[in-house]
Every structure is written in C-alpha cells, then in structure tokens.
Write an enzyme that holds these catalytic residues in place. Structure first.
Site, short mmCIF file in Angstrom:
data_model
loop_
_atom_site.label_atom_id
_atom_site.label_comp_id
_atom_site.label_asym_id
_atom_site.label_seq_id
_atom_site.Cartn_x
_atom_site.Cartn_y
_atom_site.Cartn_z
N ASP A 110 0.70 -1.70 0.44
CA ASP A 110 0.23 0.01 -0.14
C ASP A 110 0.88 1.03 -0.03
O ASP A 110 -0.32 2.12 -0.25
CB ASP A 110 -0.70 0.02 0.96
N HIS A 125 6.55 -7.20 -0.98
CA HIS A 125 6.05 -8.32 -2.48
C HIS A 125 5.02 -6.99 -3.49
O HIS A 125 4.00 -6.83 -3.73
CB HIS A 125 4.56 -8.93 -1.34
N CYS A 155 -0.61 -0.73 -21.66
CA CYS A 155 1.29 -0.05 -21.56
C CYS A 155 0.72 0.31 -22.90
O CYS A 155 0.47 0.57 -23.57
CB CYS A 155 1.87 -1.67 -21.66
ZN ZN Z 1 4.35 -3.59 -22.97
#
Ligand code: ZN
Length: 258
Positions: A110, A125, A155
């Site tokens: 977080d 993590h 992306c």
């Molecule tokens: Zn990518």
C-alpha cells in the site's frame, strides 16, 4: 491508562530498541494498515472474502483474463489510494528519523510507510502504485487510479494490459528484495514484527534470521502467533497504532533519565 504489566512491556521494548543502538529493523504486515482502512486480505471482510484468490490473485489467472482481475484490482487500488498512514506507520518513520531503525521490511503493497515518511523500505511483495508490462517490461511509476481515464490501464509501448507491480500467487518474491531483507534481518540486533503472523514464506524466515544471528525479536500483534514464545523475546498484544506511540514515549522517558 494501561495496566502496569503493559507499561512495563512498553518500557522493556524501548530498552531493547535503545540497546540495539540503531541496528534495528521491522517486519510489517497487513495488521499495521487496518487502522488506515485497509482490511486484511485474509479473515472476515477481507478482500479474499469477496473475491476468490484462486480466481483473482493467481498470476496464471491474470494472464488468462486480466480484464476480470482488474475488477478486483480497481477496487483495491481505489481503497489504497484513499488511505492515509496511521500512528503506527508514523511511529516507525519517527524511529528511523531518530536513527533507531535502519530499515523496514514490509509485506504490504500500500505504500503507506513511504507516505508516513519512512525512507528505507523494502517492499517484499511490491507496490500497487507501480504498474508493469508483462510483455515488454515497460513500467508506469506512481499510477493513480483516480486520474485514470480508462481501465484496465494499458502499456504505452505495446498496448498490453498492465499488471500492478505486486507479487501475485505463483510469482516469486523479487530477488533483490529477498537479498536486501535477509541482509537487514541478519544485521539487526532487534527486529520488530508488527501486524503480521509471519507465517507466509519467505517473510516468515526474517525473524528467524535475526534470532539466529543473535538478535532479539519484539512482536506487536493483536493475538498470539507462532512467533510468540519460541521466537519472540517480547510479545505485546495490542493494536500497533496504540502500542508503537507508547514505545516511542517510553524511549523518550528512558533517554531523559540518562
Ligand atoms: Zn508493453
């Protein structure tokens, strides 16, 4: 006002921390962020109560159906983004500032330790605020879901659906995080284990590493865990956002008595 035995425990914790002379580290888990409104994943009202982890937290299921997993992620990221650090996060940042804590290993994703001002944070993590592309390694640093126009985010290089840079079930812990955390645990004269039952590997090994290297372990949890007794030199049962400020206050009292 706390019971006398509890006051003594705060003082004992403060003594151990001061004796470590800066060589202290902490291992934190979900319990530390509950007071910030982020419910633990496990247990009642946890995220895994609503979403089956097999369906939503496995890397194989993300790869198979990222849109579906983003239904859960969208909800999770929105909660995390609105959360503020609580007194427990702030206390750890204060300990670091005073030179009493040299690093902090967290299982949480977080970012609340950094928000509280902690600088040497090892995110075991990963973190939800960064996104990564599984196809081309492109990264989106400090993604904000509140400012996102369309979900799931894609992306910018190849158009693939991005994954939060957190460790999903079935994914390994990043190697550098494991190395850094192990080194911190081995170096520490004391490890504070806070808000975690430390039974998820490899985070679970960290207090053991400290112990084996001759260090001490202080546990602050709501309930006893597997660490209480065999591993922990001191177990304080209580909410971290109340216990940690008391330990800091005890550190100040001890320092002014010198
Ligand atoms: Zn990518």
């Amino acid at each position: 006002m706390y019971a006398k035995s509890l006051m003594r425990a705060f003082e004992r914790a403060a003594e151990i921390i001061l004796e470590a002379d800066g060589r202290a580290t902490a291992l934190t888990g979900a319990g530390i962020s509950v007071a910030s409104g982020i419910s633990a994943f496990r247990g009642s009202q946890g995220l895994w109560d609503k979403y089956d982890p097999l369906e939503f937290a496995e890397i194989s299921s993300f790869k198979r159906q990222p849109e579906k997993v983003w239904e859960m992620l969208g909800e999770m990221l929105a909660v995390v983004e609105k959360a503020h650090p609580n007194k427990a996060h702030k206390s750890l940042a204060e300990l670091e500032k005073k030179g009493l804590l040299q690093s902090l290993i967290t299982q949480n994703v977080d970012g609340l330790h950094q928000a509280a001002g902690s600088r040497k944070v090892i995110e075991f993590h990963g973190a939800t605020r960064h996104l990564c592309c599984l196809d081309c390694d492109w990264r989106w640093v400090n993604f904000k879901i509140s400012e996102s126009k369309s979900l799931p985010p894609r992306c910018e290089e190849c158009g693939a659906i991005l994954k939060p840079d957190v460790v999903f079930f079935g994914e390994p812990i990043p190697k550098w995080a494991l190395l850094e955390a192990s080194a911190a645990a081995e170096k520490a004269k004391v490890m504070l284990v806070i808000g975690t039952s430390a039974n998820v590997h490899p985070a679970a090994e960290m207090p053991i590493l400290t112990k084996r290297s001759g260090g001490r372990v202080i546990e602050i949890n709501l309930e006893p865990t597997d660490l209480s007794g065999p591993v922990a030199d001191l177990t304080i049962l209580g909410p971290a956002d109340q216990v940690l400020p008391e330990i800091i206050a005890a550190c100040k009292r001890l320092n002014s008595n010198e």
